[in-house]
Design a protein around this motif. Structure first.
Motif, PDB file in Angstrom:
ATOM      1  N   MET A 103       0.763  -1.160  -0.116  1.00 42.42           N
ATOM      2  CA  MET A 103       0.005  -0.073   0.153  1.00 42.42           C
ATOM      3  C   MET A 103       0.914   0.998   0.109  1.00 42.42           C
ATOM      4  SD  MET A 103      -3.236   0.821   2.241  1.00 42.42           S
ATOM      5  CE  MET A 103      -4.203   2.432   2.151  1.00 42.42           C
ATOM      6  N   THR A 104       0.366   2.126  -0.657  1.00 40.98           N
ATOM      7  CA  THR A 104       1.267   3.584  -0.514  1.00 40.98           C
ATOM      8  C   THR A 104       0.348   4.788   0.111  1.00 40.98           C
ATOM      9  OG1 THR A 104       2.613   5.052  -2.173  1.00 40.98           O
ATOM     10  CG2 THR A 104       0.330   4.393  -2.942  1.00 40.98           C
ATOM     11  N   TYR A 105       1.312   5.366   0.569  1.00 39.64           N
ATOM     12  CA  TYR A 105       0.774   6.609   1.115  1.00 39.64           C
ATOM     13  C   TYR A 105       1.341   8.039   0.617  1.00 39.64           C
ATOM     14  CZ  TYR A 105      -0.646   3.198   4.529  1.00 39.64           C
ATOM     15  OH  TYR A 105      -1.512   2.152   5.501  1.00 39.64           O
ATOM     16  N   LYS A 106       1.806   7.787  -0.463  1.00 41.44           N
ATOM     17  CA  LYS A 106       2.505   8.998  -1.090  1.00 41.44           C
ATOM     18  C   LYS A 106       1.595   9.762  -2.325  1.00 41.44           C
ATOM     19  CE  LYS A 106       7.021   7.283  -0.336  1.00 41.44           C
ATOM     20  NZ  LYS A 106       8.485   7.250  -0.897  1.00 41.44           N
ATOM     21  N   GLN A 107       1.787  10.893  -2.653  1.00 39.48           N
ATOM     22  CA  GLN A 107       0.993  11.482  -3.651  1.00 39.48           C
ATOM     23  C   GLN A 107       1.404  10.929  -4.799  1.00 39.48           C
ATOM     24  OE1 GLN A 107       0.833  15.576  -2.891  1.00 39.48           O
ATOM     25  NE2 GLN A 107       1.420  15.583  -0.961  1.00 39.48           N
ATOM     26  N   PRO A 108       0.621  10.727  -5.806  1.00 44.38           N
ATOM     27  CA  PRO A 108       0.932  10.241  -7.123  1.00 44.38           C
ATOM     28  C   PRO A 108       1.905  10.798  -7.780  1.00 44.38           C
ATOM     29  CG  PRO A 108      -1.452  10.107  -6.842  1.00 44.38           C
ATOM     30  CD  PRO A 108      -0.855  10.917  -5.561  1.00 44.38           C
ATOM     31  N   GLY A 109       2.916  10.495  -8.312  1.00 47.08           N
ATOM     32  CA  GLY A 109       4.094  11.099  -9.086  1.00 47.08           C
ATOM     33  C   GLY A 109       5.052  11.719  -8.254  1.00 47.08           C
ATOM     34  N   THR A 110       4.991  11.444  -6.815  1.00 46.62           N
ATOM     35  CA  THR A 110       5.970  12.052  -6.090  1.00 46.62           C
ATOM     36  C   THR A 110       6.493  11.232  -5.021  1.00 46.62           C
ATOM     37  OG1 THR A 110       4.528  12.666  -4.288  1.00 46.62           O
ATOM     38  CG2 THR A 110       4.525  14.167  -6.086  1.00 46.62           C
ATOM     39  N   ASP A 111       7.503  11.604  -4.209  1.00 49.74           N
ATOM     40  CA  ASP A 111       8.145  10.607  -3.229  1.00 49.74           C
ATOM     41  C   ASP A 111       7.637  11.328  -1.942  1.00 49.74           C
ATOM     42  OD1 ASP A 111       9.443   8.402  -2.702  1.00 49.74           O
ATOM     43  OD2 ASP A 111      11.286   9.543  -2.306  1.00 49.74           O
ATOM     44  N   SER A 112       6.600  12.112  -2.148  1.00 50.16           N
ATOM     45  CA  SER A 112       5.963  12.875  -0.771  1.00 50.16           C
ATOM     46  C   SER A 112       4.782  12.315  -0.231  1.00 50.16           C
ATOM     47  CB  SER A 112       5.848  14.315  -1.256  1.00 50.16           C
ATOM     48  OG  SER A 112       6.938  14.963  -1.545  1.00 50.16           O
ATOM     49  N   PHE A 113       4.692  11.922   0.977  1.00 51.54           N
ATOM     50  CA  PHE A 113       3.482  11.484   1.889  1.00 51.54           C
ATOM     51  C   PHE A 113       2.458  12.589   1.637  1.00 51.54           C
ATOM     52  CE2 PHE A 113       6.761   8.874   3.678  1.00 51.54           C
ATOM     53  CZ  PHE A 113       6.630   7.786   3.451  1.00 51.54           C
ATOM     54  N   PHE A 114       1.021  12.098   1.661  1.00 51.06           N
ATOM     55  CA  PHE A 114      -0.093  13.059   1.765  1.00 51.06           C
ATOM     56  C   PHE A 114       0.264  13.532   3.180  1.00 51.06           C
ATOM     57  CE2 PHE A 114      -1.941  10.619  -1.571  1.00 51.06           C
ATOM     58  CZ  PHE A 114      -2.412  11.768  -2.447  1.00 51.06           C
ATOM     59  N   PRO A 115      -0.193  14.919   3.218  1.00 47.21           N
ATOM     60  CA  PRO A 115       0.100  15.650   4.712  1.00 47.21           C
ATOM     61  C   PRO A 115      -1.047  14.982   5.598  1.00 47.21           C
ATOM     62  CG  PRO A 115       0.169  17.176   3.117  1.00 47.21           C
ATOM     63  CD  PRO A 115      -0.197  15.824   2.220  1.00 47.21           C
ATOM     64  N   ALA A 116      -2.008  14.323   5.233  1.00 42.24           N
ATOM     65  CA  ALA A 116      -3.022  13.793   6.306  1.00 42.24           C
ATOM     66  C   ALA A 116      -2.537  12.603   6.948  1.00 42.24           C
ATOM     67  CB  ALA A 116      -4.362  13.777   5.304  1.00 42.24           C
ATOM     68  N   TRP A 117      -1.779  11.922   6.122  1.00 42.90           N
ATOM     69  CA  TRP A 117      -1.243  10.493   6.485  1.00 42.90           C
ATOM     70  C   TRP A 117      -0.006  10.728   7.456  1.00 42.90           C
ATOM     71  CZ3 TRP A 117      -4.341   6.912   6.332  1.00 42.90           C
ATOM     72  CH2 TRP A 117      -5.019   6.410   5.514  1.00 42.90           C
ATOM     73  N   VAL A 118       0.688  11.750   7.010  1.00 39.54           N
ATOM     74  CA  VAL A 118       1.891  12.282   7.927  1.00 39.54           C
ATOM     75  C   VAL A 118       1.439  12.764   9.449  1.00 39.54           C
ATOM     76  CG1 VAL A 118       3.726  13.978   8.427  1.00 39.54           C
ATOM     77  CG2 VAL A 118       3.260  12.962   5.955  1.00 39.54           C
ATOM     78  N   ALA A 119       0.249  13.324   9.581  1.00 36.14           N
ATOM     79  CA  ALA A 119      -0.122  13.852  10.847  1.00 36.14           C
ATOM     80  C   ALA A 119      -1.072  12.552  11.431  1.00 36.14           C
ATOM     81  CB  ALA A 119      -1.365  14.812  10.584  1.00 36.14           C
ATOM     82  N   TYR A 120      -1.646  11.881  10.697  1.00 35.28           N
ATOM     83  CA  TYR A 120      -2.370  10.573  11.313  1.00 35.28           C
ATOM     84  C   TYR A 120      -1.336   9.556  12.114  1.00 35.28           C
ATOM     85  CZ  TYR A 120      -5.184   6.385  11.674  1.00 35.28           C
ATOM     86  OH  TYR A 120      -5.704   5.349  12.071  1.00 35.28           O
ATOM     87  N   TYR A 121      -0.298   9.588  11.374  1.00 40.66           N
ATOM     88  CA  TYR A 121       0.477   8.527  12.005  1.00 40.66           C
ATOM     89  C   TYR A 121       1.515   9.046  12.993  1.00 40.66           C
ATOM     90  CZ  TYR A 121      -0.821   4.530   9.103  1.00 40.66           C
ATOM     91  OH  TYR A 121      -1.704   3.608   8.576  1.00 40.66           O
ATOM     92  N   LYS A 122       1.576  10.439  12.831  1.00 35.26           N
ATOM     93  CA  LYS A 122       2.447  11.299  13.742  1.00 35.26           C
ATOM     94  C   LYS A 122       1.592  11.226  15.384  1.00 35.26           C
ATOM     95  CE  LYS A 122       4.542  15.557  15.101  1.00 35.26           C
ATOM     96  NZ  LYS A 122       4.904  16.807  14.376  1.00 35.26           N
ATOM     97  N   ALA A 123       0.264  11.458  15.126  1.00 37.56           N
ATOM     98  CA  ALA A 123      -0.657  11.291  16.365  1.00 37.56           C
ATOM     99  C   ALA A 123      -0.591   9.945  16.631  1.00 37.56           C
ATOM    100  CB  ALA A 123      -2.049  11.700  15.724  1.00 37.56           C
TER     101      ALA A 123
END
Length: 53
Positions: free
Chosen positions: A1-21
């Motif tokens: 499964m991927t949590y990255k924005q299509p065509g980039t190597d960056s995670f969607f900010p919502a996933w970053v915040a979710y897993y950080k929490a």
């Protein structure tokens, strides 16, 4: 499964915040599925609508 924005190597900010929490690393590349993707499967049959009050 991927949590990255299509065509980039960056995670969607919502996933970053979710897993950080959660205090957990983003499980990038581990087995899993997206519920939105599952909902589009041709293996499912819609039985009806759920009406909430």
């Amino acid at each position: 499964m991927t949590y990255k924005q299509p065509g980039t190597d960056s995670f969607f900010p919502a996933w970053v915040a979710y897993y950080k929490a959660l205090g957990k690393p983003i499980p990038q590349g581990l087995p899993g599925c997206n519920p939105g993707g599952i909902s589009k499967s041709d293996k499912l049959t819609v039985l009806g609508d759920l009406l909430l009050p």
